[in-house]
Design a protein around this motif. Structure first.
Motif, PDB file in Angstrom:
ATOM      1  N   LEU A   1       0.825  -1.208   0.000  1.00 39.45           N
ATOM      2  CA  LEU A   1       0.000   0.000   0.000  1.00 39.45           C
ATOM      3  C   LEU A   1       0.862   1.263   0.000  1.00 39.45           C
ATOM      4  O   LEU A   1       0.616   2.188  -0.785  1.00 39.45           O
ATOM      5  N   PHE A   2       1.884   1.310   0.846  1.00 31.90           N
ATOM      6  CA  PHE A   2       2.772   2.474   0.867  1.00 31.90           C
ATOM      7  C   PHE A   2       3.504   2.646  -0.461  1.00 31.90           C
ATOM      8  O   PHE A   2       3.690   3.766  -0.936  1.00 31.90           O
ATOM      9  N   THR A   3       3.932   1.541  -1.064  1.00 27.79           N
ATOM     10  CA  THR A   3       4.643   1.627  -2.336  1.00 27.79           C
ATOM     11  C   THR A   3       3.730   2.170  -3.432  1.00 27.79           C
ATOM     12  O   THR A   3       4.132   3.021  -4.233  1.00 27.79           O
ATOM     13  N   MET A   4       2.492   1.692  -3.479  1.00 33.18           N
ATOM     14  CA  MET A   4       1.556   2.204  -4.489  1.00 33.18           C
ATOM     15  C   MET A   4       1.212   3.663  -4.234  1.00 33.18           C
ATOM     16  O   MET A   4       1.113   4.456  -5.182  1.00 33.18           O
ATOM     17  N   LEU A   5       1.038   4.044  -2.962  1.00 31.76           N
ATOM     18  CA  LEU A   5       0.768   5.448  -2.658  1.00 31.76           C
ATOM     19  C   LEU A   5       1.962   6.338  -3.007  1.00 31.76           C
ATOM     20  O   LEU A   5       1.781   7.515  -3.342  1.00 31.76           O
ATOM     21  N   GLY A   6       3.164   5.798  -2.946  1.00 32.53           N
ATOM     22  CA  GLY A   6       4.341   6.561  -3.356  1.00 32.53           C
ATOM     23  C   GLY A   6       4.428   6.735  -4.854  1.00 32.53           C
ATOM     24  O   GLY A   6       4.955   7.741  -5.347  1.00 32.53           O
ATOM     25  N   GLY A   7       3.926   5.775  -5.612  1.00 32.11           N
ATOM     26  CA  GLY A   7       3.982   5.865  -7.069  1.00 32.11           C
ATOM     27  C   GLY A   7       3.029   6.892  -7.649  1.00 32.11           C
ATOM     28  O   GLY A   7       3.289   7.460  -8.723  1.00 32.11           O
ATOM     29  N   VAL A   8       1.926   7.166  -6.951  1.00 33.67           N
ATOM     30  CA  VAL A   8       0.915   8.092  -7.497  1.00 33.67           C
ATOM     31  C   VAL A   8       1.448   9.516  -7.620  1.00 33.67           C
ATOM     32  O   VAL A   8       1.386  10.101  -8.713  1.00 33.67           O
ATOM     33  N   PRO A   9       1.981  10.153  -6.573  1.00 33.04           N
ATOM     34  CA  PRO A   9       2.467  11.534  -6.777  1.00 33.04           C
ATOM     35  C   PRO A   9       3.688  11.619  -7.690  1.00 33.04           C
ATOM     36  O   PRO A   9       3.859  12.618  -8.385  1.00 33.04           O
ATOM     37  N   ILE A  10       4.510  10.572  -7.689  1.00 33.17           N
ATOM     38  CA  ILE A  10       5.676  10.595  -8.573  1.00 33.17           C
ATOM     39  C   ILE A  10       5.236  10.600 -10.029  1.00 33.17           C
ATOM     40  O   ILE A  10       5.782  11.328 -10.860  1.00 33.17           O
ATOM     41  N   ALA A  11       4.214   9.826 -10.366  1.00 29.45           N
ATOM     42  CA  ALA A  11       3.736   9.762 -11.750  1.00 29.45           C
ATOM     43  C   ALA A  11       2.847  10.953 -12.113  1.00 29.45           C
ATOM     44  O   ALA A  11       2.849  11.408 -13.254  1.00 29.45           O
TER      45      ALA A  11
ATOM     46  N   LEU B   1       6.448   1.599  -9.596  1.00 21.26           N
ATOM     47  CA  LEU B   1       6.194   1.517  -8.158  1.00 21.26           C
ATOM     48  C   LEU B   1       4.804   0.951  -7.872  1.00 21.26           C
ATOM     49  O   LEU B   1       4.629   0.149  -6.950  1.00 21.26           O
ATOM     50  N   ILE B   2       3.821   1.356  -8.641  1.00 15.42           N
ATOM     51  CA  ILE B   2       2.473   0.799  -8.463  1.00 15.42           C
ATOM     52  C   ILE B   2       2.469  -0.687  -8.782  1.00 15.42           C
ATOM     53  O   ILE B   2       1.868  -1.498  -8.071  1.00 15.42           O
ATOM     54  N   THR B   3       3.179  -1.078  -9.832  1.00 14.09           N
ATOM     55  CA  THR B   3       3.274  -2.498 -10.187  1.00 14.09           C
ATOM     56  C   THR B   3       3.998  -3.289  -9.102  1.00 14.09           C
ATOM     57  O   THR B   3       3.590  -4.406  -8.761  1.00 14.09           O
ATOM     58  N   LEU B   4       5.061  -2.734  -8.539  1.00 18.51           N
ATOM     59  CA  LEU B   4       5.769  -3.417  -7.454  1.00 18.51           C
ATOM     60  C   LEU B   4       4.889  -3.552  -6.217  1.00 18.51           C
ATOM     61  O   LEU B   4       4.946  -4.563  -5.504  1.00 18.51           O
ATOM     62  N   GLY B   5       4.074  -2.548  -5.928  1.00 17.57           N
ATOM     63  CA  GLY B   5       3.136  -2.650  -4.802  1.00 17.57           C
ATOM     64  C   GLY B   5       2.130  -3.771  -5.000  1.00 17.57           C
ATOM     65  O   GLY B   5       1.839  -4.533  -4.071  1.00 17.57           O
ATOM     66  N   LEU B   6       1.615  -3.901  -6.210  1.00 13.62           N
ATOM     67  CA  LEU B   6       0.688  -5.011  -6.496  1.00 13.62           C
ATOM     68  C   LEU B   6       1.409  -6.361  -6.442  1.00 13.62           C
ATOM     69  O   LEU B   6       0.838  -7.360  -6.001  1.00 13.62           O
ATOM     70  N   THR B   7       2.665  -6.378  -6.874  1.00 15.32           N
ATOM     71  CA  THR B   7       3.456  -7.609  -6.796  1.00 15.32           C
ATOM     72  C   THR B   7       3.656  -8.029  -5.349  1.00 15.32           C
ATOM     73  O   THR B   7       3.601  -9.217  -5.027  1.00 15.32           O
ATOM     74  N   MET B   8       3.891  -7.074  -4.462  1.00 13.41           N
ATOM     75  CA  MET B   8       4.033  -7.399  -3.045  1.00 13.41           C
ATOM     76  C   MET B   8       2.760  -8.031  -2.497  1.00 13.41           C
ATOM     77  O   MET B   8       2.818  -8.910  -1.643  1.00 13.41           O
ATOM     78  N   TRP B   9       1.621  -7.583  -2.969  1.00 12.32           N
ATOM     79  CA  TRP B   9       0.352  -8.130  -2.496  1.00 12.32           C
ATOM     80  C   TRP B   9       0.085  -9.523  -3.037  1.00 12.32           C
ATOM     81  O   TRP B   9      -0.329 -10.405  -2.303  1.00 12.32           O
TER      82      TRP B   9
ATOM     83  N   LEU C   1      14.040   2.664  -6.979  1.00  8.68           N
ATOM     84  CA  LEU C   1      13.209   3.572  -7.782  1.00  8.68           C
ATOM     85  C   LEU C   1      12.860   4.845  -7.011  1.00  8.68           C
ATOM     86  O   LEU C   1      12.774   5.926  -7.598  1.00  8.68           O
ATOM     87  N   ALA C   2      12.651   4.724  -5.701  1.00  7.95           N
ATOM     88  CA  ALA C   2      12.377   5.921  -4.898  1.00  7.95           C
ATOM     89  C   ALA C   2      13.583   6.854  -4.910  1.00  7.95           C
ATOM     90  O   ALA C   2      13.434   8.075  -5.031  1.00  7.95           O
ATOM     91  N   LEU C   3      14.778   6.294  -4.811  1.00  5.70           N
ATOM     92  CA  LEU C   3      15.982   7.125  -4.852  1.00  5.70           C
ATOM     93  C   LEU C   3      16.187   7.755  -6.226  1.00  5.70           C
ATOM     94  O   LEU C   3      16.611   8.913  -6.335  1.00  5.70           O
ATOM     95  N   VAL C   4      15.871   7.023  -7.288  1.00  7.64           N
ATOM     96  CA  VAL C   4      16.018   7.558  -8.643  1.00  7.64           C
ATOM     97  C   VAL C   4      14.981   8.655  -8.901  1.00  7.64           C
ATOM     98  O   VAL C   4      15.219   9.575  -9.686  1.00  7.64           O
ATOM     99  N   SER C   5      13.841   8.593  -8.218  1.00  8.73           N
ATOM    100  CA  SER C   5      12.793   9.581  -8.463  1.00  8.73           C
ATOM    101  C   SER C   5      13.158  10.975  -7.950  1.00  8.73           C
ATOM    102  O   SER C   5      12.542  11.953  -8.362  1.00  8.73           O
ATOM    103  N   ILE C   6      14.140  11.081  -7.077  1.00  4.37           N
ATOM    104  CA  ILE C   6      14.511  12.407  -6.558  1.00  4.37           C
ATOM    105  C   ILE C   6      14.999  13.322  -7.683  1.00  4.37           C
ATOM    106  O   ILE C   6      14.474  14.426  -7.849  1.00  4.37           O
TER     107      ILE C   6
ATOM    108  N   LEU D   1       9.897   4.733  -0.227  1.00  5.25           N
ATOM    109  CA  LEU D   1      11.022   4.284   0.584  1.00  5.25           C
ATOM    110  C   LEU D   1      10.543   3.459   1.778  1.00  5.25           C
ATOM    111  O   LEU D   1      11.091   2.390   2.074  1.00  5.25           O
ATOM    112  N   ILE D   2       9.517   3.912   2.458  1.00  7.20           N
ATOM    113  CA  ILE D   2       8.970   3.170   3.598  1.00  7.20           C
ATOM    114  C   ILE D   2       8.358   1.850   3.133  1.00  7.20           C
ATOM    115  O   ILE D   2       8.555   0.804   3.756  1.00  7.20           O
ATOM    116  N   GLY D   3       7.614   1.878   2.021  1.00 12.60           N
ATOM    117  CA  GLY D   3       7.033   0.644   1.492  1.00 12.60           C
ATOM    118  C   GLY D   3       8.083  -0.379   1.096  1.00 12.60           C
ATOM    119  O   GLY D   3       7.950  -1.573   1.369  1.00 12.60           O
ATOM    120  N   GLY D   4       9.158   0.074   0.460  1.00 12.65           N
ATOM    121  CA  GLY D   4      10.231  -0.840   0.081  1.00 12.65           C
ATOM    122  C   GLY D   4      10.925  -1.435   1.296  1.00 12.65           C
ATOM    123  O   GLY D   4      11.249  -2.629   1.321  1.00 12.65           O
TER     124      GLY D   4
END
Length: 182
Positions: free
Chosen positions: A31-41, A72-80, A96-101, A117-120
Motif C-alpha cells: 500500500l505504501f509503495t503504491m501510494l508513493g507511485g501516485v504523486p511521482i507519476a 512503483l504501483i506495479t511493485l506494490g501489487l506484486t508485493m500483495w 526507484l524511490a531514490l532515482v525519483s529524486i 522508501l517506507i514501502g520498500g
C-alpha cells in the motif's frame, strides 16, 4: 494483535477473509509503495488552477517520472499478490524511490519518495508467520520441582559437555580424519 501472532490456517469465515489475506502478505508495504507511485507519476503531468492562473509542474523528464510511478504501483501489487518476491520488490522500490529524486520533481515533492522508501523497507523486512507445528504427543506432565528419576540430575549436569575422544593410532594416521584439510 502482535507481529508474532499466527494467522488462522483454517478456511476463513466470510468476515475474516480480508483480515487473513492481509496478514499473509506484506499488505502495508504494498500500500505504501503504491501510494508513493501516485504523486511521482502524477505531478509532472498535473496542473493546478487558482482562479485564472494555471500552475503546471511539467518537466522535460515527465516520461521518466511516469515510468517510475507505474513501476512503483506495479511493485506494490506484486508485493500483495506474489509475496514470495517481496525482498526483490522491496529493494527495487527503494532504488526507484531514490532515482525519483532527480527525475520527478524531488520524488513527488518528497511525499512519493518517502512513501515508496517506507514501502520498500517494509517489504524487504517482512517475513511470513511460521507454520504451526502439529504434534501427536500428549502435553507433558507438570514439573513438580524435583527430578523424576535419579539419573536425570546427572544427565542435566553433563548435557553441555561434548564427549572427549582420545587419539588412537588409527585416528592420527588415517587419511581424511578429523584434522585432515582435504
Amino acid at each position: 494483535m502482535s507481529a508474532e501472532t499466527l494467522a488462522s490456517r483454517e478456511v476463513p469465515k466470510k468476515e475474516n477473509r480480508f483480515k487473513v489475506w492481509r496478514q499473509t502478505r506484506p499488505f502495508w508495504a504494498g500500500l505504501f509503495t503504491m501510494l508513493g507511485g501516485v504523486p511521482i507519476a502524477y505531478l509532472p503531468y498535473g496542473d493546478m488552477r487558482l482562479g485564472n492562473v494555471t500552475i503546471a509542474m511539467a518537466t522535460t523528464a515527465g516520461a521518466g517520472a511516469l515510468i517510475i510511478g507505474v513501476l512503483l504501483i506495479t511493485l506494490g501489487l506484486t508485493m500483495w499478490f506474489q509475496p514470495v518476491v517481496r525482498v526483490f520488490a522491496g529493494v527495487a522500490a527503494i532504488v526507484l524511490a531514490l532515482v525519483s529524486i532527480p527525475v520527478s520533481n524531488f520524488g513527488g515533492f518528497l511525499v512519493g519518495f518517502l512513501f515508496a522508501l517506507i514501502g520498500g523497507a517494509l517489504s524487504a523486512s517482512w517475513a511470513p508467520a511460521p507454520e504451526p507445528e502439529e504434534t501427536d504427543e500428549p502435553a507433558e506432565a507438570e514439573y513438580d520441582g524435583g527430578p523424576a528419576h535419579e539419573d536425570e540430575t546427572e544427565t542435566v549436569m553433563t548435557a553441555g559437555v561434548p564427549d572427549q575422544r582420545e587419539a588412537t593410532e588409527t585416528s592420527i594416521d588415517a587419511k581424511g580424519g578429523r584434522n585432515s584439510a582435504g
